[in-house]
Design an enzyme around this catalytic site. Sequence first.
Site, PDB file in Angstrom:
ATOM      1  N   ASN A 136       0.827  -1.223   0.000  1.00 58.83           N
ATOM      2  CA  ASN A 136       0.000   0.000   0.000  1.00 58.83           C
ATOM      3  C   ASN A 136       0.860   1.272   0.000  1.00 58.83           C
ATOM      4  O   ASN A 136       0.356   2.361   0.232  1.00 58.83           O
ATOM      5  CB  ASN A 136      -0.944   0.006   1.211  1.00 58.83           C
ATOM      6  CG  ASN A 136      -0.189   0.012   2.539  1.00 58.83           C
ATOM      7  OD1 ASN A 136       1.041   0.008   2.566  1.00 58.83           O
ATOM      8  ND2 ASN A 136      -0.932   0.026   3.645  1.00 58.83           N
ATOM      9  N   HIS A 138       3.352   1.915   2.098  1.00 60.67           N
ATOM     10  CA  HIS A 138       3.913   2.379   3.386  1.00 60.67           C
ATOM     11  C   HIS A 138       5.435   2.242   3.394  1.00 60.67           C
ATOM     12  O   HIS A 138       5.998   1.362   2.743  1.00 60.67           O
ATOM     13  CB  HIS A 138       3.248   1.702   4.600  1.00 60.67           C
ATOM     14  CG  HIS A 138       3.627   0.298   4.878  1.00 60.67           C
ATOM     15  ND1 HIS A 138       2.711  -0.647   5.305  1.00 60.67           N
ATOM     16  CD2 HIS A 138       4.807  -0.348   4.835  1.00 60.67           C
ATOM     17  CE1 HIS A 138       3.327  -1.793   5.501  1.00 60.67           C
ATOM     18  NE2 HIS A 138       4.590  -1.643   5.222  1.00 60.67           N
ATOM     19  N   GLU A 143       1.631   4.567   7.349  1.00 62.34           N
ATOM     20  CA  GLU A 143       0.538   4.025   6.540  1.00 62.34           C
ATOM     21  C   GLU A 143      -0.165   5.139   5.764  1.00 62.34           C
ATOM     22  O   GLU A 143      -0.157   6.302   6.189  1.00 62.34           O
ATOM     23  CB  GLU A 143      -0.485   3.349   7.459  1.00 62.34           C
ATOM     24  CG  GLU A 143       0.051   2.168   8.249  1.00 62.34           C
ATOM     25  CD  GLU A 143       0.179   0.883   7.421  1.00 62.34           C
ATOM     26  OE1 GLU A 143       0.293   0.960   6.180  1.00 62.34           O
ATOM     27  OE2 GLU A 143       0.170  -0.192   8.041  1.00 62.34           O
TER      28      GLU A 143
HETATM   29  C1  GLP Z   1       6.678  -4.170   6.963  1.00 57.70           C
HETATM   30  C2  GLP Z   1       7.675  -3.158   7.574  1.00 57.70           C
HETATM   31  C3  GLP Z   1       8.305  -2.317   6.510  1.00 57.70           C
HETATM   32  C4  GLP Z   1       8.620  -3.200   5.326  1.00 57.70           C
HETATM   33  C5  GLP Z   1       7.328  -3.607   4.651  1.00 57.70           C
HETATM   34  C6  GLP Z   1       7.497  -4.585   3.509  1.00 57.70           C
HETATM   35  O1  GLP Z   1       5.463  -4.209   7.589  1.00 57.70           O
HETATM   36  N1  GLP Z   1       7.173  -2.321   8.600  1.00 57.70           N
HETATM   37  O2  GLP Z   1       9.479  -1.691   7.053  1.00 57.70           O
HETATM   38  O3  GLP Z   1       9.413  -2.500   4.396  1.00 57.70           O
HETATM   39  O4  GLP Z   1       6.375  -4.020   5.594  1.00 57.70           O
HETATM   40  O5  GLP Z   1       7.786  -5.870   3.973  1.00 57.70           O
HETATM   41  P1  GLP Z   1       8.302  -7.039   3.080  1.00 57.70           P
HETATM   42  O6  GLP Z   1       9.717  -6.740   2.752  1.00 57.70           O
HETATM   43  O7  GLP Z   1       8.175  -8.275   3.926  1.00 57.70           O
HETATM   44  O8  GLP Z   1       7.451  -7.088   1.870  1.00 57.70           O
END
Ligand code: GLP
Length: 241
Positions: A136, A138, A143
């Site tokens: 999304n 973030h 968020e």
């Molecule tokens: C998580 C973390 C982020 C991270 C994102 C993507 O919830 N808070 O810092 O970059 O989501 O995660 P992933 O690398 O597992 O796709």
Amino acid sequence: MRVEIVKDYGKLSRKAARFVAGLVEINPQVAMGLPTGSTPLGLYEELVDIHQEDDLDFSYVKIFDLDEYVGLSRDHSRSYYNYLQENFVKKVNLKSRNTYFLDGKAPDKKEECKKYEEKILKAGGLDLVILGIGRNGHIGFNEPAEELLARTHQVELASQTIEANARFFESEDEVPQEALTMGIGTILNADQVLLIANGNSKAPAIERLFSGKISTKFPASLLHTHPAVTVMIDQEAAERI
Ligand code: GLP
């Protein structure tokens, strides 16, 4: 915003690690904001390899975790403290006095966030922030919202994030609903930003990022206002741009 597209996850991890290692070599006291999640696992592995094989020295490097779940103690297997300890900190020669973590169990979260900002300031600010990206948009746990907070703060997680992160827990019900995160301003104050993404699940987010439109409803788009952002992605994540 500079984009580098590489073939696959292995190449992405190696390239990102070489980028970070280069900064550490130039400035052994570099202060870095570090992400968690699946994306940076390969990067941490590669950095550990460079440390073991080429003696990359982390003894003066400072690290700050980007975010932490509210309510998880440090020894919880899914805390970001534990993630960074197990995947990176314990495997290189970082000194514990140079490692900084948000405490998701701190009794006064406002005070905890304020203290964290002060610690970053005292370290002379962040030289580099490494980021993953949520589907999304973030970054950290900032968020999508009408308004974003500039500094480290407590945040309610989006239902999409809770769903996406359920894979790390026994069930979706166990995923904390809130987190502490560096703010967008904290991130944008860093001298450099490195954002990494891989896989086709991230392709829509990367497409939106490169649309060039800036909106708090897609927090990563605020990175367009920063003068030194490198985006490293693999071909799957780049398939829509
Ligand atoms: C998580 C973390 C982020 C991270 C994102 C993507 O919830 N808070 O810092 O970059 O989501 O995660 P992933 O690398 O597992 O796709």
